[in-house]
Structure formats: C-alpha cells, structure tokens
Motif scaffolding. Structure first.
Motif, PDB file in Angstrom:
ATOM      1  N   UNK A 121      45.473  44.947  24.580  1.00 44.85           N
ATOM      2  CA  UNK A 121      44.729  45.997  23.731  1.00 44.85           C
ATOM      3  C   UNK A 121      44.493  45.370  22.423  1.00 44.85           C
ATOM      4  N   UNK A 124      41.793  42.882  22.015  1.00 44.58           N
ATOM      5  CA  UNK A 124      40.440  43.494  22.207  1.00 44.58           C
ATOM      6  C   UNK A 124      40.006  44.079  20.873  1.00 44.58           C
ATOM      7  N   UNK A 125      40.848  45.042  20.242  1.00 44.87           N
ATOM      8  CA  UNK A 125      40.466  45.504  19.056  1.00 44.87           C
ATOM      9  C   UNK A 125      40.313  44.802  18.010  1.00 44.87           C
ATOM     10  N   UNK A 128      36.791  43.070  18.727  1.00 45.22           N
ATOM     11  CA  UNK A 128      35.558  43.954  18.306  1.00 45.22           C
ATOM     12  C   UNK A 128      35.578  44.011  16.849  1.00 45.22           C
ATOM     13  N   UNK A 131      33.809  40.785  15.743  1.00 45.57           N
ATOM     14  CA  UNK A 131      32.428  40.742  16.118  1.00 45.57           C
ATOM     15  C   UNK A 131      31.852  41.516  14.943  1.00 45.57           C
ATOM     16  N   UNK A 134      31.701  40.009  11.596  1.00 42.81           N
ATOM     17  CA  UNK A 134      30.993  38.326  11.654  1.00 42.81           C
ATOM     18  C   UNK A 134      29.435  38.408  11.387  1.00 42.81           C
ATOM     19  N   UNK A 143      27.413  50.130  10.613  1.00 42.28           N
ATOM     20  CA  UNK A 143      27.875  50.397  11.577  1.00 42.28           C
ATOM     21  C   UNK A 143      29.150  51.487  11.243  1.00 42.28           C
ATOM     22  N   UNK A 277      39.913  55.860  17.668  1.00 44.01           N
ATOM     23  CA  UNK A 277      39.569  54.569  17.882  1.00 44.01           C
ATOM     24  C   UNK A 277      38.392  54.065  17.056  1.00 44.01           C
ATOM     25  N   UNK A 278      37.653  54.633  16.742  1.00 47.24           N
ATOM     26  CA  UNK A 278      36.397  54.587  15.578  1.00 47.24           C
ATOM     27  C   UNK A 278      37.048  54.271  14.241  1.00 47.24           C
ATOM     28  N   UNK A 281      39.244  50.816  14.320  1.00 50.44           N
ATOM     29  CA  UNK A 281      38.450  49.585  14.550  1.00 50.44           C
ATOM     30  C   UNK A 281      37.791  49.412  13.095  1.00 50.44           C
TER      31      UNK A 281
ATOM     32  N   UNK B 484      39.156  53.721  26.722  1.00 51.08           N
ATOM     33  CA  UNK B 484      39.378  52.848  25.893  1.00 51.08           C
ATOM     34  C   UNK B 484      38.170  51.535  25.610  1.00 51.08           C
ATOM     35  N   UNK B 491      31.077  51.237  20.777  1.00 53.34           N
ATOM     36  CA  UNK B 491      31.058  50.465  19.251  1.00 53.34           C
ATOM     37  C   UNK B 491      30.361  49.054  19.376  1.00 53.34           C
ATOM     38  N   UNK B 495      27.061  48.481  16.983  1.00 54.94           N
ATOM     39  CA  UNK B 495      27.262  47.724  15.870  1.00 54.94           C
ATOM     40  C   UNK B 495      25.794  46.559  16.359  1.00 54.94           C
ATOM     41  N   UNK B 498      22.609  48.694  15.356  1.00 53.55           N
ATOM     42  CA  UNK B 498      22.443  48.661  13.863  1.00 53.55           C
ATOM     43  C   UNK B 498      22.083  47.540  13.113  1.00 53.55           C
TER      44      UNK B 498
END
Lengths: 367, 554
Positions: A121, A124-125, A128, A131, A134, A143, A277-278, A281, B484, B491, B495, B498
């Motif tokens: 978990x 992955x977080x 993301x 990404x 970057x 975003x 989650x939004x 992240x 999840x 997301x 991303x 955008x």
C-alpha cells in the motif's frame, strides 16, 4: 528541474487548501479532548491563525522576486548555513510525509484491505505521488485543483444523507462548554498542525505572480480550509457525539459508516474514503515536491530524477520502519506542537532580518 | 588495426608450424586479390551509377520534342503501355497545322476533350499566314474555352497527365498545351452517418477536397476565411488545406501548425487521422487531442471559436484543433435545441462517459472487496447468479468486456444486414447460452452491456475507444486492490489528463485553468457565449456584446 511557471489563483488556492489539511485530518482528535464541543471552533480559529504567517511569507517573496525562502536564506547567510537550513527543511518534510503515509495506510488496512501487506500500500501511494510530481509543478498544481474539488464535493455530498436522521444538535450545543485553557491549547495545536502549509508557501512563493498583491489567493485558501475542516469536525461530532469523536480514529470514515438511508444508501465510508485518499496522495506529493526542491538546491540540480528517487526511497524506508498508527500519530502531534510553526517562524525571522539588512545596505549605497 | 595485425602475426610466428605459416600466407594472398577485384567492381558500379544519374537528370530536364511522334514515343517509354495512355493525331485549323493529343483514359474526361478540344480545333479556321509560335496563343484564346497552360518540360507534362489533364502537341513546336480535363468522380453530399443529429444540418464532407472547402465557404462567406494549401506525401502527393479565420485564431498556433505540416516527410498520407498524428504533440496519448468530424457545420463553428481545421483530399473527414476534453461531448444539436434540453442531453453524455469507464470496475470492487455498499437483496441476487461460475469476477469481467469488443469489431466488418444479424446472434444468443451454461453470471452481462452501450453516447468515436482502454486499466486495478486500486487509477488518469495540452491549450480548459465564461458552455449550455475562450482566441474575444464591439480586436 527548475521551472519557470506562474501559478493561477485557483491553483494557489487549492494547493494551500490541500496542504493545510494534511495530518490534521487524523490528529484533530488530539484537540477534541481539550476543546470538547468547541473543537470545531478551535479548528476554525487555529487554521485562521496561520494566515498572518502566510501573508508575512508573501511579503518577503514580494521583496525577493523569483526566489523562495530557502534561496533567500542561502543568499543572505552563505552556502553552508543555507545548506543546513535546507537539510532541516527536507527532514521536516520527510517526517510529515512519513506520518501521513502511516496514518492513511492504517486507515486502508483497518477498514478496507486487512490482508494486504502494508508495504504494498505504501509503495503504491509513493509511486503515485512520485508520478504526479515528476511532471512538474504545473501538472501537479492542476491535479491538486481537480482532486481537491472532487474530494470536497464527494465528502459533503456523502454527508448530506446524514442530515435528517443522524445529525444530533444536542451533541453540538452548548458550544463553549469547555475551559478557556483547553480551548486555547486546542487552537494553538491546530495552528501548529496547519502550519504544514507554510512549508509549501516557502517554496511556491516564487511561483505566485506578484505575491504581495495576490496574498488574497493564499488567504482565501486558508479561510476556506478553516471553514471546511471545522464544518467536517462539526458534522462528525454531531453524528458521533464529542465523547466518541475524541476516542476513535478516522472520524469521517466511522461517521459515514453509520449512515443508512433505506435499503440502498449504505456503506458510505467507501465514498468518504475517496476524499481521504485524495488528501493523502496530495499531501505526500506536496511533501515530496518540497523536499525534492530543497535537495535539488543542495545538489545544484544535478540528476533531479535520481534525487527524487532517493528522497522517495527514504520516505518509504522510514515509513516501513515506523509501521505503526500510534507512532505516526505521535509523530504528527510532535510536529504540530513543537516543530512546524517554530521552524516557519524562525525562517520568517531570518529572512526578515536579511531583508532589513539588505534595505539598510541599499539605503547606505544610495546615500 | 594494422598494429594489432602485426602483433598477432609475430605471435603466430612463434607458435605456428612452417606448413601452417605457408597456408596462412596463401590465404593472405588470396584475400589481397579479392580486395583488388572488389575495388575494380566498386569503380565499375560508380560509373554505372553516374551514367544512371545523368540519364535520370536528362529525363528530368527533357524538353518537348519538335515532332508529335517523338513526343508520343517518349511518353509511351516513360509511362509504359499498361497505364492507358490514349494518343491521337489530327489536322487542325482547316489543315493549317497538325496536332497530337494525349491523355490517360481512366482519369481524363473523354467527352470534354472530344467536344471542347478536338471539335473546335477541327472546325475552327485560321489565317494561313499565322506564325507557328503564335499558334498556341491563338488556340488558347480563340479555340479552347477551358483552363489551359503551356509547358515545355516533359516530366511536368507527365505530372499533368497523371492528374487527368490532356496535352496538346503541335508539330514543329517545342511547347505543349496542358488542358484541364480531369474527370472528377465525386460522391454526392450525404448525411453524416457517424455524427447523426436531429435538428442540425444534414450535410457531410465528401472525399473531394474542393467540395469540402466549398461547404465551409458556404457557411463562412467572409474575406477573413483563410486557406493554405499543401501537398504532402512523396508517393501519394495528397493535397490538404489548412483553414482558419484570420483575426480570430491564435496566429502563433497557426504558424506552428504550418511549420509542422511543412516538416512532414512521409511517403503516403492517406487521411486526416494520419496527418493529425504526424503534427500533434504526444501521438501515443490515449486521449484525442484533435477532433475528427464529417460535419462542415461543426468545422465552421469551430473556426468561429478560434480553432483551425485541416481538410484533406480523399478523406471525408476534417479535423480541428486545439480541442479540450469537453469538445468531445458537444454536438451540433446542442446549439439547435433549447438551452434546457441541450444542457440535459450534454449532462447525460457526461454521465454515460462516467458509466462507461467506471461501472464495471466499481461493480467489481463492490462484489469482491467492499461488500458493505451492496444492499442485502442485491447481494443475494448477485451471489445466486454467480453460483457455479468457474472464474473469479475479475477474469469474468475482462473476458466479457473483451468478448463485447470482439463482437462489435466483427459486426462492423461483416457487410450489410448480415453484420446486424451476427451482432444480435453473438450478443443475445451466445450471451444467453453462456449464462445458462454457467460460464458467466447474469449481473456481469448486464454490467458489461451497460458500460459498452454508454460509451457510444459520447459524441466522438475516438473517445469511445479511449473509454474502453481506461475501462480495462480500472478493471485490472479494481480486481487487484478494490476501491483503493480504482481510486489510484482515477488519480493517475486525472493527472495524465490535466498534464495534456492540445497545441498549447490545456486539455481540461476552461475547468482547469478556470475560465468562468467558458464554463457556461462546458458541462451545460447556459447561453450563447458572449466571449470566445481566452486561450483559443486571445486577441479577439467578443462574439456578441456591446454594439460595435463585435468582432473587434481587443
């Protein structure tokens, strides 16, 4: 990756909003005990108290165009002291990221994916978040704008269903049934915890066009955050009671869990989770971005991708090492109480003194 | 290299026997001879290439011959016999001159050549004292009343013949007359099949570039409508036209597009899709950054908003750019219907897009990970339907989504009514049989069908395929990590979207960056926009407004 962009009003607004939220989404229970039913008022006042510091930073940015606060410190104090300040800044950002990564991972683990390894978990977080940043601040801020808007709409739309049946006014009134000391302590904690946004302002002040003139972009972001967050605490308390709200973690998710309207509207915690989650992240991305900017500053922009990979690996490794909700909560409380606001004030003082010295020098030169 | 060789020889001296050394000496000699022979061959080849180059350059610069027979013979040699070159010699202008006409039968208009070229030349009389060098002028002015040009380079004449023109040679003249006699096989203007509307125009583009241009001009008969013509494709020589409205479209964008079109270097350019791919920023992106349309009214509207369009010969589509994601949800009916109805319909399209992308992964995550959301009665129904199904829900969903895509592709390729029959057979009969046999559950069939049908509510075909790809991505994430994973996927997609730009315009504009005026015609249509979008037409924003302000540059 040195960028030459200018943030828009909306981008600044939402970046500030998401950045001020961060760990307080979990640590607000710390003040529920002290401020009791007035916790939502303390949250409102606490976040609003960050505003003067934010405006102060924008004022400094106005006097140092195209520079962030780390640049100002380095230019004024020299490379070595500037490097030390940057290192401290990186450490604080890493600590904030580690705390929120653990807090959110525990939320997923306890409510949704109990058998999935924590490491997966977290990985992955972080991936993301890496990404997203970057591709640079422009794409990241866009975003953040989109995610925050959707997250907010989702949060309040889900709680609309609670209003007729689960909203107990007796849990809210009397509002100020608490001690002044408790209220003040709660407010000050909130100010410290919401100071996470000051870490970002230190960097993005460079990208806000004419920051002194556009200080309202930041102020409205903070005011909006204060109103939304205090409203969220109010809703949670009105549904769960102040006594229950201060004893359980993930108040929003647990409050949503009890909502059931008819046969079909149920399990709203799954939707509330989207907002969590939004925020997680978004916040991890902000911390990584701030830390990355400082690392690049120290390394003179050599191999930016490598430094990002190294920084995210450090965050990930420390998160694995911590691997505990309680420890992460404690870390977030320590950061909010003793570190974030004092560090920000120290930065502001150094930069202000440097500004005064610079102005005196230029006056002397003129005369 | 040489040093290494020497060293190795010395080393071998110390290790090889005498016999081996002699054998290697012989081998070396043989190699030397081969190298000498090779260099001779290379010299000869260079000579041949030089000769070929000269003859090619001679052919390129070959002038028209003085006699008709020589011209005909050269054309036959150059074009070959199979192309259908038709030649004929006539005594023209009452026997005062001899002319030869050549054309390619399949692409030239024989009726036109016969009636408007040969017949007047045979019947027309001319003063017998006319000089030979004035003869072509006389023919151009007095005999042939269709478009003609003179040319004296044979290769250029061949190009004209390949375009469908006829060529008139005069005995004794080293110049020829190229007569525009192209036979244009045109489809009539038909209804737009792919972009049907109820209240808007029923015209669609054809395969002919000029006809398509005329349809745009008909809608915008103003002097600021600009066309720039290009011919691209080494082999296809495809004609295309860049269209924009001067004073409205962003000139920097137009300059950039011109530069990119000129930079194209391909052998075959077979349509606007191919062209758009060659000039867009990220051709591998799954989201379309240009909009293909077969409707001239859509193109005309886009031009008035500040977009540019490209029309291409042999393609019944045009494309326009820069576009945003929201442009894929707009139809011409939105502007023909009442504001409330069109807003409702547009919202329906957005909901359909969300359903197409999300319904199956959300279903998957609810039935496999987050059961709490599913009401008890529905959960019982779903689990009853899944009884005996041998596959996990994720595999089942991927298989069915793929199966539906295959059925759709197959029914598109199978001709005519058979296609509909096969589509129905596959979807209904096989689907029903699969459920009865227990291979798939009923709820999966419903979810996949709803997702697939919803994707077709979107206005542009290109985005339909995008929804399918995103759908697969989300299904994979939801099957591995439930809600999840799905949220992480959302997301990432957000991303990605955008960070996209179409010719410098952010893909989610006017939502991000926010532009209130533009939002009035994005998710709903509130009114006719008074201003053009800031990033599309930065220098001329007023569409309607205070008297005298309309159309003025800011």
């Amino acid at each position: 990756m040195l960028e030459n962009i200018k943030l828009t009003r909306e981008q600044t607004f939402f970046l500030i909003f998401i950045c001020a939220l961060g760990n307080i989404v979990y640590t607000h229970t710390w003040i529920d005990d002290e401020a009791d039913r007035a916790a939502w008022v303390a949250a409102l006042a606490g976040i609003l108290l960050v505003t003067p510091f934010a405006v102060w930073m924008l004022y400094l940015g106005e006097n140092y165009p195209e520079k962030n606060l780390l640049d100002i410190v380095e230019d004024g104090l020299g490379k070595f002291p500037g490097g030390i300040v940057s290192c401290v800044y990186i450490l604080i950002n890493v600590a904030v990221a580690v705390a929120i990564l653990n807090l959110f991972t525990e939320l997923i683990k306890s409510v949704f994916l109990p058998k999935t390894p924590v490491g997966v978990i977290m990985l992955i977080l972080v991936l993301v978040a890496v990404s997203i940043i970057s591709s640079g601040l422009k794409a990241f801020s866009r975003t953040a704008e989109l995610l925050t808007g959707l997250g907010l709409a989702n949060f309040f739309f889900s709680f609309v269903f609670s209003v007729p049946k689960y909203f107990h006014t007796e849990y809210i009134f009397p509002v100020f049934d608490t001690s002044w000391l408790g209220f003040i302590k709660g407010t000050l904690f909130m100010t410290g915890a919401a100071s996470e946004c000051l870490l970002l302002i230190m960097i993005i002040v460079r990208f806000i066009p004419d920051p002194g003139k556009h200080c309202l972009w930041v102020v409205t972001g903070l005011v909006f955050c204060a109103v939304v967050f205090s409203a969220a605490i109010l809703v949670i308390m009105a549904m769960l009671s102040p006594e229950l709200a201060k004893r359980i973690a993930f108040g929003g998710v647990n409050a949503a869990r009890i909502i059931q309207v008819g046969e079909f509207i149920r399990g709203l915690e799954v939707f509330i989770f989207i907002t969590y989650q939004f925020i997680a992240i978004g916040k991890i991305s902000v911390c990584l971005y701030c830390g990355w900017t400082a690392v690049q500053k120290i390394l003179h922009n050599i191999k930016p991708w490598l430094s990002l990979a190294a920084l995210s690996s450090v965050v990930l490794a420390l998160s694995f090492w911590l691997n505990s909700y309680n420890k992460a909560y404690q870390l977030a409380v320590v950061l909010g109480t003793y570190i974030l606001l004092p560090f920000s004030i120290l930065m502001l003082l150094i930069c202000t003194i440097l500004l005064i010295v610079k102005k005196k020098k230029s006056d002397a030169m003129d005369s | 290299m040489f040093k290494t060789y020497k060293n190795s020889t010395k080393l071998s001296d110390s290790t090889m026997s005498l016999a081996e050394r002699q054998a290697s000496q012989r081998e070396l000699e043989r190699l030397k001879k081969m190298i000498i022979a090779g260099s001779d061959v290379a010299q000869e080849l260079a000579l041949v290439i030089e000769q070929l180059r000269r003859s090619a350059s001679n052919a390129e610069n070959q002038k028209v011959f003085a006699t008709i027979d020589e011209n005909f013979s050269w054309l036959h040699d150059f074009l070959g016999q199979g192309i259908g070159l038709t030649v004929g010699k006539y005594d023209i202008l009452a026997g005062n001159a001899q002319a030869g006409i050549a054309y390619i039968e399949s692409i030239a208009d024989k009726q036109l050549i016969s009636s408007y070229v040969i017949e007047p030349l045979l019947t027309k009389k001319v003063d017998s004292n006319i000089r030979l060098d004035n003869l072509l002028n006389f023919i151009q002015l007095e005999s042939i009343y269709i478009h003609t040009t003179s040319n004296y380079i044979m290769t250029k004449i061949v190009e004209s013949l390949l375009n469908g023109d006829a060529v008139l040679f005069i005995n004794g003249l080293q110049e020829a007359l190229v007569i525009g006699s192209r036979k244009i096989e045109k489809r009539s203007i038909e209804k737009p099949d792919n972009e049907g509307t109820v209240l808007a125009s029923l015209e669609s583009f054809t395969d002919d570039l000029e006809t398509n241009c005329s349809m745009v001009i008909k809608r915008l008969p103003i002097t600021t409508l600009c066309f720039e013509a290009f011919t691209q494709g080494e082999l296809s020589r495809t004609k295309l036209k860049l269209v924009w409205l001067e004073g409205i479209a962003n000139e920097k964008v137009i300059e950039e597009v011109e530069r990119r079109i000129k930079k194209i270097n391909v052998d075959n350019l077979d349509g606007v899709g191919n062209l758009a791919e060659l000039i867009e920023d990220k051709p591998l992106s799954i989201f379309p950054k240009y909009r293909q349309t077969q409707r001239p009214d859509v193109v005309a509207k886009a031009l008035t908003e500040g977009h540019f369009a490209v029309l291409c010969n042999n393609s019944p589509f045009a494309f326009f750019a820069p576009i945003t994601l929201w442009d894929n949800f707009k139809t011409m009916d939105d502007y023909a219907e009442r504001v409330t109805s069109s807003s409702y319909l547009r919202l329906v399209r957005y909901v359909a897009f969300a359903i197409a992308v999300l319904v199956s992964p959300v279903y998957l995550s609810f039935v496999t990970y987050n059961h709490i959301v599913v009401p008890q009665s529905l959960a019982v129904n779903i689990s009853t339907g899944r009884e005996g199904v041998p596959f996990p829900s994720g595999i089942e969903l991927v298989m069915m989504t793929l199966a539906i895509s295959i059925i759709r592709e197959a029914s598109l390729r199978i001709p005519g009514s058979v296609g509909y029959f096969i589509g129905t057979l596959a979807a209904v009969v096989i689907g029903q049989a699969a459920v009865t046999a227990g291979y798939v559950s009923t709820s999966i069939i419903i979810v996949v069908a709803v997702s697939e049908i919803s994707s077709f509510a979107i206005s542009t075909t290109t985005l339909v395929y995008t929804t399918r790809l995103i759908n697969y991505f989300f299904i994979t994430l939801a099957s591995v990590l439930g809600m999840f994973g799905l949220i992480n996927g959302m997301i990432i997609v957000m991303w990605y979207v955008v960070s996209l730009e179409s010719f410098g315009v952010p893909y989610l504009y006017p939502l991000i960056p926010f532009d209130l005026e533009g939002m009035k015609d994005t998710f709903v249509r509130l009114a006719v926009l008074k201003k053009r979008l800031r990033l599309l037409a930065p220098f001329n924003r007023y569409r309607i407004g205070p008297e005298g302000n309309s159309g003025k540059r800011e």
